[in-house]
Design a protein around this motif. Structure first.
Motif, PDB file in Angstrom:
ATOM      1  N   GLY A 414      60.526 -54.699  89.103  1.00 20.98           N
ATOM      2  CA  GLY A 414      61.456 -55.786  89.364  1.00 20.98           C
ATOM      3  C   GLY A 414      61.858 -56.512  88.110  1.00 20.98           C
ATOM      4  N   VAL A 415      62.425 -57.690  88.298  1.00 17.36           N
ATOM      5  CA  VAL A 415      62.953 -58.499  87.197  1.00 17.36           C
ATOM      6  C   VAL A 415      62.337 -59.888  87.286  1.00 17.36           C
ATOM      7  CG1 VAL A 415      65.027 -59.512  86.194  1.00 17.36           C
ATOM      8  CG2 VAL A 415      65.118 -57.216  87.178  1.00 17.36           C
ATOM      9  N   CYS A 416      61.909 -60.409  86.136  1.00 20.74           N
ATOM     10  CA  CYS A 416      61.350 -61.754  86.101  1.00 20.74           C
ATOM     11  C   CYS A 416      62.480 -62.773  86.132  1.00 20.74           C
ATOM     12  CB  CYS A 416      60.489 -61.937  84.861  1.00 20.74           C
ATOM     13  SG  CYS A 416      59.666 -63.546  84.788  1.00 20.74           S
ATOM     14  N   THR A 417      62.500 -63.621  87.150  1.00 21.92           N
ATOM     15  CA  THR A 417      63.486 -64.692  87.263  1.00 21.92           C
ATOM     16  C   THR A 417      62.780 -66.035  87.167  1.00 21.92           C
ATOM     17  OG1 THR A 417      63.373 -65.057  89.660  1.00 21.92           O
ATOM     18  CG2 THR A 417      64.711 -63.191  88.882  1.00 21.92           C
ATOM     19  N   LYS A 418      63.541 -67.098  87.098  1.00 23.98           N
ATOM     20  CA  LYS A 418      62.952 -68.430  86.978  1.00 23.98           C
ATOM     21  C   LYS A 418      62.117 -68.805  88.200  1.00 23.98           C
ATOM     22  CE  LYS A 418      67.204 -70.640  88.621  1.00 23.98           C
ATOM     23  NZ  LYS A 418      68.286 -71.597  88.266  1.00 23.98           N
ATOM     24  N   ASP A 419      62.371 -68.137  89.326  1.00 21.53           N
ATOM     25  CA  ASP A 419      61.633 -68.443  90.556  1.00 21.53           C
ATOM     26  C   ASP A 419      60.483 -67.487  90.837  1.00 21.53           C
ATOM     27  OD1 ASP A 419      63.353 -70.620  91.227  1.00 21.53           O
ATOM     28  OD2 ASP A 419      64.847 -69.157  91.889  1.00 21.53           O
ATOM     29  N   GLY A 420      60.383 -66.413  90.059  1.00 22.90           N
ATOM     30  CA  GLY A 420      59.319 -65.444  90.265  1.00 22.90           C
ATOM     31  C   GLY A 420      59.800 -64.026  90.030  1.00 22.90           C
ATOM     32  N   LEU A 421      58.905 -63.062  90.255  1.00 23.92           N
ATOM     33  CA  LEU A 421      59.233 -61.657  90.061  1.00 23.92           C
ATOM     34  C   LEU A 421      60.031 -61.152  91.259  1.00 23.92           C
ATOM     35  CD1 LEU A 421      58.913 -59.053  88.402  1.00 23.92           C
ATOM     36  CD2 LEU A 421      56.802 -58.619  89.665  1.00 23.92           C
ATOM     37  N   LYS A 422      61.276 -60.773  90.997  1.00 26.93           N
ATOM     38  CA  LYS A 422      62.168 -60.305  92.055  1.00 26.93           C
ATOM     39  C   LYS A 422      62.109 -58.795  92.131  1.00 26.93           C
ATOM     40  CE  LYS A 422      66.891 -60.744  93.822  1.00 26.93           C
ATOM     41  NZ  LYS A 422      68.231 -61.330  93.562  1.00 26.93           N
ATOM     42  N   ALA A 423      61.560 -58.286  93.221  1.00 21.68           N
ATOM     43  CA  ALA A 423      61.420 -56.842  93.431  1.00 21.68           C
ATOM     44  C   ALA A 423      62.771 -56.239  93.812  1.00 21.68           C
ATOM     45  CB  ALA A 423      60.390 -56.578  94.516  1.00 21.68           C
ATOM     46  N   PRO A 424      62.902 -54.908  93.703  1.00 22.82           N
ATOM     47  CA  PRO A 424      64.165 -54.262  94.073  1.00 22.82           C
ATOM     48  C   PRO A 424      64.604 -54.543  95.507  1.00 22.82           C
ATOM     49  CG  PRO A 424      62.817 -52.747  92.794  1.00 22.82           C
ATOM     50  CD  PRO A 424      61.967 -53.951  93.065  1.00 22.82           C
ATOM     51  N   ASP A 425      63.642 -54.857  96.405  1.00 24.50           N
ATOM     52  CA  ASP A 425      64.019 -55.158  97.791  1.00 24.50           C
ATOM     53  C   ASP A 425      64.432 -56.613  97.977  1.00 24.50           C
ATOM     54  OD1 ASP A 425      61.629 -56.543  97.634  1.00 24.50           O
ATOM     55  OD2 ASP A 425      60.574 -55.348  99.144  1.00 24.50           O
ATOM     56  N   GLY A 426      64.451 -57.382  96.882  1.00 27.87           N
ATOM     57  CA  GLY A 426      64.888 -58.766  96.952  1.00 27.87           C
ATOM     58  C   GLY A 426      63.777 -59.782  97.151  1.00 27.87           C
ATOM     59  N   LYS A 427      62.573 -59.322  97.474  1.00 28.32           N
ATOM     60  CA  LYS A 427      61.459 -60.244  97.665  1.00 28.32           C
ATOM     61  C   LYS A 427      61.010 -60.820  96.324  1.00 28.32           C
ATOM     62  CE  LYS A 427      59.680 -58.026 101.872  1.00 28.32           C
ATOM     63  NZ  LYS A 427      58.520 -57.349 102.501  1.00 28.32           N
ATOM     64  N   ILE A 428      60.588 -62.086  96.350  1.00 31.63           N
ATOM     65  CA  ILE A 428      60.169 -62.766  95.130  1.00 31.63           C
ATOM     66  C   ILE A 428      58.704 -63.162  95.224  1.00 31.63           C
ATOM     67  CG2 ILE A 428      60.472 -64.839  93.711  1.00 31.63           C
ATOM     68  CD1 ILE A 428      63.420 -64.744  94.317  1.00 31.63           C
ATOM     69  N   ARG A 429      57.934 -62.796  94.218  1.00 32.49           N
ATOM     70  CA  ARG A 429      56.520 -63.205  94.106  1.00 32.49           C
ATOM     71  C   ARG A 429      56.393 -64.154  92.938  1.00 32.49           C
ATOM     72  NH1 ARG A 429      52.659 -58.745  93.111  1.00 32.49           N
ATOM     73  NH2 ARG A 429      54.361 -57.734  92.008  1.00 32.49           N
ATOM     74  N   LYS A 430      55.735 -65.264  93.170  1.00 28.21           N
ATOM     75  CA  LYS A 430      55.517 -66.242  92.107  1.00 28.21           C
ATOM     76  C   LYS A 430      54.260 -65.955  91.331  1.00 28.21           C
ATOM     77  CE  LYS A 430      58.030 -70.066  94.302  1.00 28.21           C
ATOM     78  NZ  LYS A 430      59.079 -70.116  93.259  1.00 28.21           N
TER      79      LYS A 430
END
Length: 433
Positions: A414-430
């Motif tokens: 995934g990609v590191c965003t300001k809100d957390g790690l955004k996986a290819p399926d769109g889910k975000i983990r902080k």
């Protein structure tokens, strides 16, 4: 909190105390009430002044004091002076963890500047994240991490070894031997280096790790002698790095036949070991003392003439630490303008730090800025070769700032965003560490 322990390795046990005793902590929201206009801003300075990591970390402590003195003489941060609370972590991961708690709870610092190794950073991150606090981490690291509580001013793997490996292959040959200290940063960095090596058409002949702080390289050097690589790629740190370079020369290895390419061996290590042991070897870093620009000349002269310049040189890690003080100043002042001085919290500083620039007039390495998503730094990678006097001649430099990419070799994660790690399926983990 969804932070991942897959890479904490042995440091997880050292940091677990912060998670097992949450009842000892005051709520992080109480931090806002601790700020009063006119009173100094307390910040934690958490580096090792003794032990195996003191060689690079003492200078980080010294240059932060210099930076805050400089800032205070110019009016401080938000109109008030900065008061650094200096702690000796003693090159002990338990101490890093314990002192982090003390800095937050007892000293009520608004931010912490500290750690040189990823092992020490990972030892304190559970506490930093649990308290929603803020760490300025001012050195190179391996990436594969996405927290909402750190700001990093050093290079990631895609900003140093990605250039260094093909440079060495092109100039010295395809065969390489990896040597590193035995903890997460060297091992994860070498995962990146292997990919750059494969892309450059190189061949890995061996890979060895020695205990952090160890000074015995005889067995490793014997393996290198047998393997006959064209160059060595080193992620050895601290006192071990000095011992490695000295034994390399003492064992009869020739730098013109088999140079060491390092991510850590800069001016301060070379000064500690003696220039004759560093001469001819290579370092990838965004800063060298020899950078020819007015801001760097002012920085070098001012620092070395100050009470903090006792060790006689500047260094990439020092400069990255220096920059972190100015990133903090801008971030705090942006947060104060948005929410009011007395309402500034560590998280507010972090959330207002995306896109902050340290301009040419302040930054010795030239313009840098903080990525507004992953809060790492855009910078210009450089490669230097150590000269006979211990300074470095820059042999390659990027034309423009390179974006920091914490997951450069893990695009499927995934990609590191300001809100957390955004996986290819769109889910975000902080807070993924």
């Amino acid at each position: 909190m969804d932070f991942t322990r897959r890479k904490l390795l042995k440091t997880a046990g050292l940091a677990s105390g912060a998670l097992l005793a949450p009842h000892i902590w005051v709520p992080s929201e109480a931090r806002a009430a601790a700020l009063k206009k006119g009173e100094p801003l307390k910040v934690g300075v958490l580096f090792s002044l003794t032990g195996a990591l003191a060689v690079p970390e003492e200078d980080s402590t010294l240059v932060l004091q210099y930076a805050f003195d400089e800032i205070n003489k110019s009016g401080g941060v938000g109109g008030v002076p900065v008061e650094p609370v200096i702690v000796d972590a003693k090159s002990d991961f338990n101490v890093y963890s314990e002192k982090t708690k003390e800095l937050i709870l007892r000293d009520k610092v608004i931010a912490i500047f500290g750690c040189y190794t990823s092992a020490s950073r990972k030892a304190i991150l559970p506490t930093i994240m649990q308290r929603d606090h803020l760490l300025y981490y001012p050195t190179c690291y391996e990436g594969a991490e996405c927290t909402q509580n750190t700001i990093c001013t050093g290079p990631l793997a895609n900003q140093h070894s990605k250039d260094l490996i093909p440079f060495m292959v092109q100039n010295f040959g395809k065969k390489v031997f990896f040597v590193g200290s035995n903890y997460v940063w060297p091992k994860e960095s070498n995962k990146n280096a292997k990919i750059w090596l494969e892309q450059a058409g190189g061949e890995l002949l061996g890979e060895e790790y020695i205990p952090l702080g160890s000074s015995e390289f005889g067995p490793v050097l014997n393996k290198i002698r047998d393997a006959k690589p064209n160059f060595i790629f080193s992620t050895v740190v601290g006192a071990s790095d000095i011992a490695f370079h000295k034994q390399f020369k003492q064992e009869g290895f020739k730098v013109d036949q088999m140079p060491i390419a390092s991510l850590t061996t800069g001016e301060i290590e070379t000064r500690a070991m003696g220039a004759e042991f560093g001469a001819g070897h290579f370092l990838s870093a965004p800063y060298f003392q020899t950078l020819d620009n007015p801001t760097n000349q002012k920085f070098v002269e001012g620092f070395l003439k100050s009470p903090y310049g006792k060790n006689g040189t500047t260094h990439y890690n020092m400069e990255e630490t220096y920059l972190s003080a100015y990133v903090f100043k801008s971030g705090f002042e942006k947060a104060a303008a948005a929410v009011g001085f007395e309402n500034v919290t560590p998280r507010a500083i972090r959330d207002h730090s995306g896109g902050i620039r340290v301009e040419d007039a302040v930054s010795p390495e030239g313009l840098i800025w903080i990525d507004d998503q992953n809060f790492n730094t855009w910078l210009k990678p450089k490669i230097g070769q150590c000269q006979a006097d211990g300074t470095f001649k820059i042999v390659k430099a990027a034309d423009a700032q390179v974006a920091p990419d914490p997951y450069s070799i893990y695009p499927d994660i995934g990609v590191c965003t300001k809100d957390g790690l955004k996986a290819p399926d769109g889910k975000i983990r902080k807070n993924v560490i």
